[in-house]
Design a protein around this motif. Structure first.
Motif, PDB file in Angstrom:
ATOM      1  N   UNK A  56      14.253   0.338  13.979  1.00  0.00           N
ATOM      2  CA  UNK A  56      12.788   0.228  13.917  1.00  0.00           C
ATOM      3  C   UNK A  56      12.201   0.019  15.311  1.00  0.00           C
ATOM      4  N   UNK A  57      12.918  -0.727  16.140  1.00  0.00           N
ATOM      5  CA  UNK A  57      12.482  -0.913  17.531  1.00  0.00           C
ATOM      6  C   UNK A  57      12.529   0.430  18.257  1.00  0.00           C
ATOM      7  N   UNK A  58      13.631   1.173  18.071  1.00  0.00           N
ATOM      8  CA  UNK A  58      13.735   2.502  18.693  1.00  0.00           C
ATOM      9  C   UNK A  58      12.613   3.412  18.212  1.00  0.00           C
ATOM     10  N   UNK A  59      12.324   3.363  16.903  1.00  0.00           N
ATOM     11  CA  UNK A  59      11.258   4.198  16.341  1.00  0.00           C
ATOM     12  C   UNK A  59       9.923   3.896  17.009  1.00  0.00           C
ATOM     13  N   UNK A  60       9.621   2.631  17.166  1.00  0.00           N
ATOM     14  CA  UNK A  60       8.329   2.252  17.745  1.00  0.00           C
ATOM     15  C   UNK A  60       8.210   2.707  19.196  1.00  0.00           C
ATOM     16  N   UNK A  61       9.270   2.479  19.972  1.00  0.00           N
ATOM     17  CA  UNK A  61       9.222   2.903  21.376  1.00  0.00           C
ATOM     18  C   UNK A  61       9.208   4.428  21.491  1.00  0.00           C
ATOM     19  N   UNK A  62       9.931   5.123  20.625  1.00  0.00           N
ATOM     20  CA  UNK A  62       9.916   6.591  20.645  1.00  0.00           C
ATOM     21  C   UNK A  62       8.526   7.123  20.331  1.00  0.00           C
ATOM     22  N   UNK A  63       7.846   6.468  19.383  1.00  0.00           N
ATOM     23  CA  UNK A  63       6.510   6.942  19.008  1.00  0.00           C
ATOM     24  C   UNK A  63       5.483   6.699  20.110  1.00  0.00           C
ATOM     25  N   UNK A  64       5.751   5.770  21.008  1.00  0.00           N
ATOM     26  CA  UNK A  64       4.826   5.450  22.096  1.00  0.00           C
ATOM     27  C   UNK A  64       5.228   6.069  23.437  1.00  0.00           C
ATOM     28  N   UNK A  65       6.357   6.737  23.465  1.00  0.00           N
ATOM     29  CA  UNK A  65       6.872   7.317  24.709  1.00  0.00           C
ATOM     30  C   UNK A  65       6.088   8.575  25.087  1.00  0.00           C
ATOM     31  N   UNK A  66       5.902   8.765  26.382  1.00  0.00           N
ATOM     32  CA  UNK A  66       5.203   9.961  26.878  1.00  0.00           C
ATOM     33  C   UNK A  66       6.168  11.115  27.163  1.00  0.00           C
ATOM     34  N   UNK A  67       7.462  10.894  27.036  1.00  0.00           N
ATOM     35  CA  UNK A  67       8.428  11.952  27.329  1.00  0.00           C
ATOM     36  C   UNK A  67       8.355  13.051  26.275  1.00  0.00           C
ATOM     37  N   UNK A  68       8.849  14.230  26.620  1.00  0.00           N
ATOM     38  CA  UNK A  68       8.901  15.305  25.622  1.00  0.00           C
ATOM     39  C   UNK A  68       9.734  14.859  24.408  1.00  0.00           C
ATOM     40  N   UNK A  69       9.409  15.400  23.250  1.00  0.00           N
ATOM     41  CA  UNK A  69      10.061  14.968  22.016  1.00  0.00           C
ATOM     42  C   UNK A  69      11.582  15.117  22.074  1.00  0.00           C
ATOM     43  N   UNK A  70      12.071  16.176  22.702  1.00  0.00           N
ATOM     44  CA  UNK A  70      13.523  16.377  22.770  1.00  0.00           C
ATOM     45  C   UNK A  70      14.204  15.266  23.556  1.00  0.00           C
ATOM     46  N   UNK A  71      13.525  14.747  24.582  1.00  0.00           N
ATOM     47  CA  UNK A  71      14.079  13.627  25.361  1.00  0.00           C
ATOM     48  C   UNK A  71      14.142  12.379  24.482  1.00  0.00           C
ATOM     49  N   UNK A 136      15.520   4.891  28.346  1.00  0.00           N
ATOM     50  CA  UNK A 136      14.718   6.123  28.380  1.00  0.00           C
ATOM     51  C   UNK A 136      13.433   5.915  27.568  1.00  0.00           C
ATOM     52  N   UNK A 137      13.579   5.375  26.373  1.00  0.00           N
ATOM     53  CA  UNK A 137      12.388   5.142  25.524  1.00  0.00           C
ATOM     54  C   UNK A 137      11.471   4.096  26.134  1.00  0.00           C
ATOM     55  N   UNK A 138      12.035   3.059  26.680  1.00  0.00           N
ATOM     56  CA  UNK A 138      11.239   1.990  27.292  1.00  0.00           C
ATOM     57  C   UNK A 138      10.477   2.520  28.497  1.00  0.00           C
ATOM     58  N   UNK A 139      11.152   3.347  29.296  1.00  0.00           N
ATOM     59  CA  UNK A 139      10.482   3.955  30.456  1.00  0.00           C
ATOM     60  C   UNK A 139       9.367   4.886  29.998  1.00  0.00           C
ATOM     61  N   UNK A 140       9.584   5.618  28.915  1.00  0.00           N
ATOM     62  CA  UNK A 140       8.543   6.485  28.371  1.00  0.00           C
ATOM     63  C   UNK A 140       7.358   5.708  27.869  1.00  0.00           C
ATOM     64  N   UNK A 141       7.617   4.545  27.297  1.00  0.00           N
ATOM     65  CA  UNK A 141       6.538   3.642  26.874  1.00  0.00           C
ATOM     66  C   UNK A 141       5.800   3.093  28.099  1.00  0.00           C
ATOM     67  N   UNK A 143       5.514   4.318  30.999  1.00  0.00           N
ATOM     68  CA  UNK A 143       4.779   5.365  31.697  1.00  0.00           C
ATOM     69  C   UNK A 143       3.478   5.757  30.975  1.00  0.00           C
ATOM     70  N   UNK A 144       3.328   5.306  29.743  1.00  0.00           N
ATOM     71  CA  UNK A 144       2.152   5.712  28.923  1.00  0.00           C
ATOM     72  C   UNK A 144       0.868   5.120  29.448  1.00  0.00           C
TER      73      UNK A 144
END
Length: 144
Positions: A56-71, A136-141, A143-144
């Motif tokens: 669930x933590x991964x899901x939340x950070x993935x949903x807020x990440x600015x990286x491309x979806x494949x990343x 990676x997900x945290x950095x994408x978050x 960077x948002x």
């Protein structure tokens, strides 16, 4: 498939695994003179539940990440893969009743042994996969 969807499916599968290993744990406790399950049955139960919530933590950070979806998908999969491999090893050790410490040398696996280099390589890959995937997900978050 979206990273959030992968994370949520993983959450559900880990939670179900936690519930099922909880039944296994209870059956072993009931059949034990000391009212205890095998060490790794207990570990598999607790780790599965913990990893469900970690997803669930991964899901939340993935949903807020600015990286491309494949990343984001690859980052989620990196963590989830190693979560699953860890739980799988706990389940196998619980079924085999072969050890109370899979990291103790010699590395017992069923009726055989694993080479020390393999355990070391796996543990470092696990560290890189779980932490790297989340970073990676945290950095994408961030960077948002």
């Amino acid at each position: 498939m979206a990273a959030s969807t992968v994370a949520l499916w993983s959450c559900g599968l880990f939670f179900l695994t936690g519930l099922l290993t909880g039944v296994w744990k209870y059956v072993q406790i009931r059949g034990s003179d000391k009212a205890r399950a095998h060490y790794y049955v207990d570990v598999a139960h607790r780790a599965s539940l913990m990893y469900a919530f970690a997803c669930l933590v991964l899901e939340r950070f993935a949903s807020l990440s600015v990286w491309p979806e494949w990343v984001n998908v690859l980052a989620v999969l990196a963590s989830v893969l190693f979560f699953a491999l860890a739980v799988g090893s706990y389940i196998l050790h619980g079924a085999f009743k072969d050890t109370r410490n899979q990291l103790q040398k010699p590395h017992v696996f069923g009726s055989g042994f694993l080479p020390a280099w393999l355990m070391t390589a796996f543990m470092w890959a696990l560290v890189a996969g779980e932490i790297g995937g989340f970073l990676v997900l945290f950095a994408g978050f961030a960077a948002a």
